[in-house]
Design a protein around this motif. Structure first.
Motif, PDB file in Angstrom:
ATOM      1  N   VAL A  12       0.753  -1.171  -0.085  1.00 16.16           N
ATOM      2  CA  VAL A  12       0.214  -0.038  -0.012  1.00 16.16           C
ATOM      3  C   VAL A  12       0.919   1.221   0.034  1.00 16.16           C
ATOM      4  O   VAL A  12       0.661   2.331  -0.824  1.00 16.16           O
ATOM      5  CB  VAL A  12      -1.101   0.014   1.297  1.00 16.16           C
ATOM      6  CG1 VAL A  12      -1.701   1.429   1.259  1.00 16.16           C
ATOM      7  CG2 VAL A  12      -1.825  -1.188   1.218  1.00 16.16           C
ATOM      8  N   HIS A  15       2.503   1.567  -3.329  1.00 15.98           N
ATOM      9  CA  HIS A  15       1.322   2.076  -4.569  1.00 15.98           C
ATOM     10  C   HIS A  15       1.270   3.633  -4.330  1.00 15.98           C
ATOM     11  O   HIS A  15       1.439   4.105  -5.422  1.00 15.98           O
ATOM     12  CB  HIS A  15       0.114   1.277  -4.199  1.00 15.98           C
ATOM     13  CG  HIS A  15      -0.718   1.745  -5.118  1.00 15.98           C
ATOM     14  ND1 HIS A  15      -0.960   1.296  -6.607  1.00 15.98           N
ATOM     15  CD2 HIS A  15      -1.827   2.503  -5.262  1.00 15.98           C
ATOM     16  CE1 HIS A  15      -1.812   1.688  -7.229  1.00 15.98           C
ATOM     17  NE2 HIS A  15      -2.622   2.420  -6.351  1.00 15.98           N
ATOM     18  N   ASN A  16       0.949   3.850  -3.214  1.00 15.53           N
ATOM     19  CA  ASN A  16       0.748   5.465  -2.855  1.00 15.53           C
ATOM     20  C   ASN A  16       1.941   6.199  -3.182  1.00 15.53           C
ATOM     21  O   ASN A  16       1.943   7.324  -3.737  1.00 15.53           O
ATOM     22  CB  ASN A  16       0.259   5.438  -1.399  1.00 15.53           C
ATOM     23  CG  ASN A  16      -1.112   5.066  -1.205  1.00 15.53           C
ATOM     24  OD1 ASN A  16      -1.845   4.872  -2.378  1.00 15.53           O
ATOM     25  ND2 ASN A  16      -1.501   4.727   0.048  1.00 15.53           N
ATOM     26  N   LEU A  19       2.141   6.596  -6.924  1.00 16.11           N
ATOM     27  CA  LEU A  19       1.311   7.540  -7.339  1.00 16.11           C
ATOM     28  C   LEU A  19       1.820   8.922  -6.973  1.00 16.11           C
ATOM     29  O   LEU A  19       1.718   9.862  -8.291  1.00 16.11           O
ATOM     30  CB  LEU A  19      -0.104   7.234  -7.123  1.00 16.11           C
ATOM     31  CG  LEU A  19      -0.776   5.926  -7.570  1.00 16.11           C
ATOM     32  CD1 LEU A  19      -2.063   5.850  -6.659  1.00 16.11           C
ATOM     33  CD2 LEU A  19      -1.086   6.258  -8.777  1.00 16.11           C
ATOM     34  N   ASP A  60      -8.141   6.610 -12.738  1.00 15.24           N
ATOM     35  CA  ASP A  60      -7.755   5.193 -12.680  1.00 15.24           C
ATOM     36  C   ASP A  60      -6.316   4.967 -11.715  1.00 15.24           C
ATOM     37  O   ASP A  60      -5.342   4.645 -12.151  1.00 15.24           O
ATOM     38  CB  ASP A  60      -7.004   4.920 -14.205  1.00 15.24           C
ATOM     39  CG  ASP A  60      -6.963   3.439 -14.423  1.00 15.24           C
ATOM     40  OD1 ASP A  60      -7.608   2.401 -13.728  1.00 15.24           O
ATOM     41  OD2 ASP A  60      -6.751   3.018 -15.608  1.00 15.24           O
ATOM     42  N   LEU A  61      -6.744   5.116 -10.480  1.00 14.12           N
ATOM     43  CA  LEU A  61      -5.370   5.245  -9.600  1.00 14.12           C
ATOM     44  C   LEU A  61      -5.140   3.693  -9.443  1.00 14.12           C
ATOM     45  O   LEU A  61      -4.136   3.542  -8.944  1.00 14.12           O
ATOM     46  CB  LEU A  61      -5.796   5.727  -8.263  1.00 14.12           C
ATOM     47  CG  LEU A  61      -6.163   7.396  -8.365  1.00 14.12           C
ATOM     48  CD1 LEU A  61      -6.523   7.803  -7.073  1.00 14.12           C
ATOM     49  CD2 LEU A  61      -4.954   8.040  -8.780  1.00 14.12           C
ATOM     50  N   ALA A  62      -5.877   2.825  -9.574  1.00 16.41           N
ATOM     51  CA  ALA A  62      -5.726   1.402  -9.222  1.00 16.41           C
ATOM     52  C   ALA A  62      -4.553   0.910 -10.381  1.00 16.41           C
ATOM     53  O   ALA A  62      -3.968  -0.323 -10.033  1.00 16.41           O
ATOM     54  CB  ALA A  62      -6.840   0.452  -9.304  1.00 16.41           C
ATOM     55  N   HIS A  63      -4.286   1.512 -11.459  1.00 16.89           N
ATOM     56  CA  HIS A  63      -3.412   1.182 -12.467  1.00 16.89           C
ATOM     57  C   HIS A  63      -2.542   2.111 -12.857  1.00 16.89           C
ATOM     58  O   HIS A  63      -2.491   2.733 -13.844  1.00 16.89           O
ATOM     59  CB  HIS A  63      -4.173   0.920 -13.695  1.00 16.89           C
ATOM     60  CG  HIS A  63      -5.420  -0.256 -13.501  1.00 16.89           C
ATOM     61  ND1 HIS A  63      -6.578   0.021 -13.299  1.00 16.89           N
ATOM     62  CD2 HIS A  63      -5.112  -1.631 -13.393  1.00 16.89           C
ATOM     63  CE1 HIS A  63      -7.263  -0.959 -13.217  1.00 16.89           C
ATOM     64  NE2 HIS A  63      -6.526  -2.223 -13.150  1.00 16.89           N
ATOM     65  N   PRO A  64      -1.552   2.286 -12.045  1.00 20.38           N
ATOM     66  CA  PRO A  64      -0.362   3.411 -12.088  1.00 20.38           C
ATOM     67  C   PRO A  64       0.484   3.156 -13.472  1.00 20.38           C
ATOM     68  O   PRO A  64       0.845   4.032 -14.046  1.00 20.38           O
ATOM     69  CB  PRO A  64       0.558   3.079 -10.853  1.00 20.38           C
ATOM     70  CG  PRO A  64       0.008   1.936 -10.255  1.00 20.38           C
ATOM     71  CD  PRO A  64      -1.236   1.660 -10.538  1.00 20.38           C
TER      72      PRO A  64
END
Length: 192
Positions: A12, A15-16, A19, A60-64
């Motif tokens: 997590v 990922h953050n 982004l 589409d934040l789930a797919h950087p």
């Protein structure tokens, strides 16, 4: 997320962080490119914010790896600076930015190739009188460098094509076009 792997393995957080850096870099890159052309900080700030927080990217934040186009403004900036100034530092910047964009993933790389390809072609035609041998050599070297990374990213797709036979001709037609017409099995009227 690779640069942050040494700090944490929490997916997590990785990922953050990825982004955040994608949005930050895209905004800074667009600011630098627009400022290069206009010399106007307010216009560059608006352009940078517009790219950094564009709704299509935020949706589409789930797919950087799909929306990670943060190196494209840097590619455009160093490309334009190379055409304008012909310095080796701009060629190195172009090679680095294009290589990093290629390493980001296949979808952003294809987006960059289309955008930069069209923009670059137009700029090269416009500036053809400025293109001396040194500029052409620098541009060619930067393109070859980025191409090596592009091939490295695309090689797994080639192997998957062999395994899954993705691009072989299909022998079966899945739906006859007549089935899509009114009264057909797959027509819109059947579903309403």
């Amino acid at each position: 997320a690779a640069p942050f792997r040494g700090l944490t393995v929490d997916p997590v957080v990785l990922h953050n962080a990825t982004l955040f850096v994608c949005f930050l870099l895209s905004g800074l890159g667009m600011f630098a490119w627009v400022y290069f052309w206009t010399g106007c900080a307010p216009a560059a700030t608006v352009a940078g914010m517009a790219l950094a927080v564009h709704p299509a990217r935020l949706a589409d934040l789930a797919h950087p790896a799909v929306v990670a186009v943060h190196w494209i403004p840097f590619i455009l900036l160093f490309f334009d600076r190379l055409i304008e100034n012909g310095r080796i530092t701009d060629a190195v910047g172009l090679a680095l930015a294009a290589s990093l964009q290629a390493l980001t993933g296949a979808y952003p790389m294809l987006t960059a190739a289309l955008l930069v390809g069209v923009y670059g072609s137009v700029r090269l035609i416009q500036q053809r009188r400025r293109l001396d041998r040194k500029r052409v050599m620098f541009l060619t070297a930067a393109t070859l460098c980025a191409s090596v990374f592009a091939v490295a990213v695309l090689m797994p797709y080639s192997r998957m094509q062999e395994v899954w036979a993705l691009f072989r001709p299909r022998t079966k037609i899945y739906a006859d076009y007549r089935e899509l017409l009114y009264g057909g099995r797959n027509s819109l009227g059947v579903f309403m």
